[in-house]
Motif scaffolding. Sequence first.
Motif, PDB file in Angstrom:
ATOM      1  N   SER A  85      21.406  37.048 -16.516  1.00  0.00           N
ATOM      2  CA  SER A  85      21.195  36.552 -15.153  1.00  0.00           C
ATOM      3  C   SER A  85      21.442  37.708 -14.177  1.00  0.00           C
ATOM      4  CB  SER A  85      22.124  35.375 -14.858  1.00  0.00           C
ATOM      5  OG  SER A  85      23.454  35.808 -14.827  1.00  0.00           O
ATOM      6  N   PRO A  86      20.785  37.631 -13.012  1.00  0.00           N
ATOM      7  CA  PRO A  86      20.817  38.798 -12.123  1.00  0.00           C
ATOM      8  C   PRO A  86      22.228  39.182 -11.708  1.00  0.00           C
ATOM      9  CG  PRO A  86      19.926  36.864 -11.008  1.00  0.00           C
ATOM     10  CD  PRO A  86      20.038  36.515 -12.461  1.00  0.00           C
ATOM     11  N   GLU A  87      22.468  40.464 -11.717  1.00  0.00           N
ATOM     12  CA  GLU A  87      23.794  40.975 -11.409  1.00  0.00           C
ATOM     13  C   GLU A  87      24.158  40.718  -9.959  1.00  0.00           C
ATOM     14  OE1 GLU A  87      26.227  45.131 -12.072  1.00  0.00           O
ATOM     15  OE2 GLU A  87      24.242  44.881 -12.964  1.00  0.00           O
ATOM     16  N   GLU A  88      23.126  40.814  -9.096  1.00  0.00           N
ATOM     17  CA  GLU A  88      23.433  40.704  -7.664  1.00  0.00           C
ATOM     18  C   GLU A  88      23.352  39.258  -7.186  1.00  0.00           C
ATOM     19  OE1 GLU A  88      19.447  41.827  -8.690  1.00  0.00           O
ATOM     20  OE2 GLU A  88      21.353  42.877  -8.932  1.00  0.00           O
ATOM     21  N   SER A  89      24.022  38.356  -7.914  1.00  0.00           N
ATOM     22  CA  SER A  89      24.085  36.981  -7.424  1.00  0.00           C
ATOM     23  C   SER A  89      25.035  36.958  -6.232  1.00  0.00           C
ATOM     24  CB  SER A  89      24.597  36.057  -8.522  1.00  0.00           C
ATOM     25  OG  SER A  89      25.826  36.532  -8.976  1.00  0.00           O
ATOM     26  N   LEU A  90      25.000  35.842  -5.489  1.00  0.00           N
ATOM     27  CA  LEU A  90      25.840  35.746  -4.302  1.00  0.00           C
ATOM     28  C   LEU A  90      27.309  35.786  -4.665  1.00  0.00           C
ATOM     29  CD1 LEU A  90      24.446  32.989  -1.911  1.00  0.00           C
ATOM     30  CD2 LEU A  90      24.535  35.471  -1.579  1.00  0.00           C
ATOM     31  N   PHE A 110      29.756  29.648  -1.699  1.00  0.00           N
ATOM     32  CA  PHE A 110      30.371  28.383  -1.284  1.00  0.00           C
ATOM     33  C   PHE A 110      30.191  28.145   0.206  1.00  0.00           C
ATOM     34  CE2 PHE A 110      32.763  29.007  -5.294  1.00  0.00           C
ATOM     35  CZ  PHE A 110      32.370  27.832  -5.897  1.00  0.00           C
ATOM     36  N   ALA A 111      30.135  29.199   0.988  1.00  0.00           N
ATOM     37  CA  ALA A 111      29.914  29.045   2.422  1.00  0.00           C
ATOM     38  C   ALA A 111      28.548  28.414   2.662  1.00  0.00           C
ATOM     39  CB  ALA A 111      30.011  30.401   3.115  1.00  0.00           C
ATOM     40  N   LYS A 112      27.586  28.878   1.900  1.00  0.00           N
ATOM     41  CA  LYS A 112      26.226  28.374   2.048  1.00  0.00           C
ATOM     42  C   LYS A 112      26.147  26.900   1.685  1.00  0.00           C
ATOM     43  CE  LYS A 112      21.873  30.234   0.775  1.00  0.00           C
ATOM     44  NZ  LYS A 112      21.274  31.083  -0.250  1.00  0.00           N
ATOM     45  N   ARG A 113      26.952  26.526   0.700  1.00  0.00           N
ATOM     46  CA  ARG A 113      26.952  25.135   0.263  1.00  0.00           C
ATOM     47  C   ARG A 113      27.774  24.284   1.206  1.00  0.00           C
ATOM     48  NH1 ARG A 113      25.366  23.634  -5.137  1.00  0.00           N
ATOM     49  NH2 ARG A 113      25.661  21.872  -3.800  1.00  0.00           N
ATOM     50  N   GLY A 114      28.269  24.861   2.262  1.00  0.00           N
ATOM     51  CA  GLY A 114      29.158  24.131   3.165  1.00  0.00           C
ATOM     52  C   GLY A 114      30.561  24.427   2.714  1.00  0.00           C
ATOM     53  N   SER A 115      31.310  25.131   3.525  1.00  0.00           N
ATOM     54  CA  SER A 115      32.551  25.675   2.993  1.00  0.00           C
ATOM     55  C   SER A 115      33.686  24.665   2.937  1.00  0.00           C
ATOM     56  CB  SER A 115      32.976  26.905   3.795  1.00  0.00           C
ATOM     57  OG  SER A 115      33.236  26.474   5.105  1.00  0.00           O
ATOM     58  N   SER A 116      33.519  23.522   3.523  1.00  0.00           N
ATOM     59  CA  SER A 116      34.586  22.535   3.356  1.00  0.00           C
ATOM     60  C   SER A 116      34.034  21.320   2.624  1.00  0.00           C
ATOM     61  CB  SER A 116      35.164  22.144   4.706  1.00  0.00           C
ATOM     62  OG  SER A 116      34.112  21.792   5.567  1.00  0.00           O
ATOM     63  N   PRO A 117      34.897  20.606   1.972  1.00  0.00           N
ATOM     64  CA  PRO A 117      34.431  19.475   1.164  1.00  0.00           C
ATOM     65  C   PRO A 117      33.749  18.416   2.044  1.00  0.00           C
ATOM     66  CG  PRO A 117      36.829  19.577   1.244  1.00  0.00           C
ATOM     67  CD  PRO A 117      36.341  20.776   1.929  1.00  0.00           C
TER      68      PRO A 117
END
Length: 900
Positions: free
Chosen positions: A706-711, A717-724
């Motif tokens: 899998s690509p080395e330069e993943s996020l 997690f910030a992109k996914r919304g950083s708080s629950p």
Amino acid sequence: WYAVDLVSLDKKWRQVWDQNSTNGEPHAAASSDGQKHSYILPMFPYPSGTLHLGHLRVYTIADVIARYHTLKGDKVLLPMGWDAFGLPAENAALERGVPPDGWTKSNITKMKSQLDVMNGSWDWSRELTTCDPDFYKHTQKLFLLLHERGLAYQAEAEVNYDPVDKTVLANEQVDANGFSWRSGAKVEKRKLKQWFFRISEFSEELLKELDSLAKDGAWPEHVISQQRNWLGKSTGAVVKFPLMALGRIKIDTALEVFTTRPDTLFGVQYLALASNHPVVAQLAKHDPELQAFLDTLPGLPPDSKVGYLLPHIRGINPLAFHEKTPDATKESLPIYVASYVLGDYGEGAVMGVPGHDTRDHAFWREHNIDQPIRMVLTASEDESTTVLENEPYVEHGYMTEHSGIYEGKHSKEAGDMMIRMLEGAELAKPGTKWRLRDWLISRQRYWGAPIPIIHCDSCGPVPVPDEQLPVLLPKVDNHWAQGKAGNALESAPDFVKTECPKCSGPARRDTDTMDTFVDSSWYYARFADPQNPNQLFSPEAGKALPVDIYIGGVEHAILHLLYARFIFKFLATTPLLPQYSQADALSAEPFKRLITQGMVHGKTYIDPKSGKFLKPDEVDLTDPSNPLVVTTGEPTTVAFEKMSKSKHNGVDPTEFTSKYGVDPTRAHMLFQAPVADVLNWDESKISGVTRWLQKLHDQVVALAKSPEESLPAKEYFAKRGSSPPSNDKEKLSKWDSETALWRETQNKIESITRGYDKIYALNTVVSDLMTLTNELVQQKHADQGIRRQVADAIVRLMAPITPAFAEECWSLLHPSSGSIFKTTSFPVQDGSLPMLQAVHIKCAVQINGKLRATVTIPRPPSDLQGDALRDWLVDAILETEEGRSRFGEGKYNVRSARRT
Ligand code: ANZ
Ligand code: ZN
């Protein structure tokens, strides 16, 4: 998928390390100013010829700690050398008829090649060997430095003589029953002129600094207490008993005794002398019966109660001169020669108090069966509790009517008062005694550093001048070839005959060599500057001292560690260690932290019928879980015991590592037991480690695609919304499971770091790594980028333990990056992300003390406490499906549950 060949990985990476001439060596890391230095040192080995599992254990631990500190960015010093002087080499020389240096050197070569395949990161460029003239030249300099300061001296001493090894032994080399630790021979006493180091001059500081070493567990408690006992400080008083001679014998006017309990002075009923007391020698000249008694003493057990009543002298209690003293105490005292009185402790004489001392009580009972015993102390002020009649009362307490004017006083106060009173009449003075004796360093043996002293009839003992050092050991090939016993130096005329450095007259070289504990008392300092031809080490290089972490076996709890502490304190007073001011030189300590590792025990098979240890070919291991005695077909008894030839339970580390690989062996070694515990070596258990490494390797191979330069995790997690997400249960648990792997990783980084720092808990580091690997395998649906970062973290976390395996995984994950030890650092927990707090927690439900269920509930609000928290939890449990069905309506009385 492919099976990873763990054995060939070792070779592959060792070759890479060798090519970069770094040996994976941590010290090559770019050093910047202000970089933290860590000096990690395992006790150096004696080159016996074979590396055993005990070596493997201590050197694994040392290397793991060194590599951990390297990854954390420290500049690490991890040197290796050889404690190469000593008796076994000399004995081997006599057996084989060849000089000891050849045997020693070939052993070193062999053990070095065995050590070399341990994937260790020792700095061989600093290798030192104590039998090398480049090294012992400086051992001789150390001797002369001590000599110059009056700390090395020669004295006539009654020494322990081993008639088999034909050498003098230190007290420590004689066991409790008077046998040599090495040859097993019955040790004899002889009077000889010997060299000593005045360690007693440092006893107060050696004791005092134990307190600072005990802080925060820097040194193990049991080592501290053994050293404290060895130093054995006792405070009390020296009391004078005037003597009366009956008849015409000429005798000293008074006898001195050391006591820790002056408060018992009114209870003295006899005096007792050691057999070597000067008064005894005077009397024995005229008393053949006494002489005959003295001749029976050697070899008696230490608890023997034999004694000889001296017929012509009696003692007088110094309190007798006080008019208010009770009559009983004024009576003159019988004097014995008694075997329980030690000749080399205190004054070599005791005041016998049968009422309050256990040994005195036993002695008195034996010799004066019908004489009453005087009790001068009692447990309580009002005498309502009487002390037992047939036992001594050994505690402190209150003075009885037998103590004259002191009656009713507390014994501590009364003791002090009596000494002060007697001091005025010069009949007593406060005194301190130490169990510690000066260090006898002379050996009448060849294979050691020659003592650099020349004896001249007109000038006395003269130090060998600096430019004549080293005093080389002469070649005495004939001595070995003829298998002669005794000291080869004495029979080497060219060595002995020399010229006095002072008056140039004919003179003799000292033929003693130094105890090997002298070599090991300073070798750790030489590692700072091992090639220095002029000095032990330069003051600049000496800044690398002290050792930060010292690792070794508990068998060195006293001698080696005490001698090293003494010599380091001494060195700190010289210009070699300017970092210590004169004021704090004596508080200098060579080893900041001490780690003692446990022994390795081997698996033994015992025939239950004969009780004999079975040889490998006498055990049927077809079913490894049920070993059978070949001859009888019956099950064997299995036990773990200290490895030895007679138990057929030895394991050759080289054989083992070439079968399973070095890294798995290292991990297995750490995993099987906490560092300080005995390690029961069970070959079959290594499969757990091998499986773990294989599993992790599979993950790394897959993730490397899998690509080395993943996020990076943070951005992901910030992109996914950083708080629950709030409220929505489904979204919440999805969030929980998506973040679980990362959360677990951060938690494990924290606990693994703690494990490495504690060192004693290195076994938990391995188990944490295994748990985290399992988590990675199970969470296959988590984001691949995150999974890759987790794998990356695991590899860095494990690198100190399995360096070659980690290099391999690192090269798969980062193909063009270079050694893991140079391109990355040890992971640091990222506590900043909100999902590190799980949204849900697991909650165990107990009813009447019994565990009934475990349910998953939301994390309670952090401001709830006490009853409110309990009510909230009960509600939350009842809201879950499992909670409702198990504990809901009608099943339990929830109201009473709330109360309990
Ligand atoms: C009288 C007495 C009365 C003692 C009493 C103890 C209890 P530590 O604590 O080990 O220093 N002692 C002194 N010199 C001795 C020697 N050379 N050999 C054997 N014993 C010796 O022990 C000090 C005590 O050991 C001293 O205090 C002395 O006995 C004994 F109720 O004096 B005591
Ligand atoms: Zn001279």
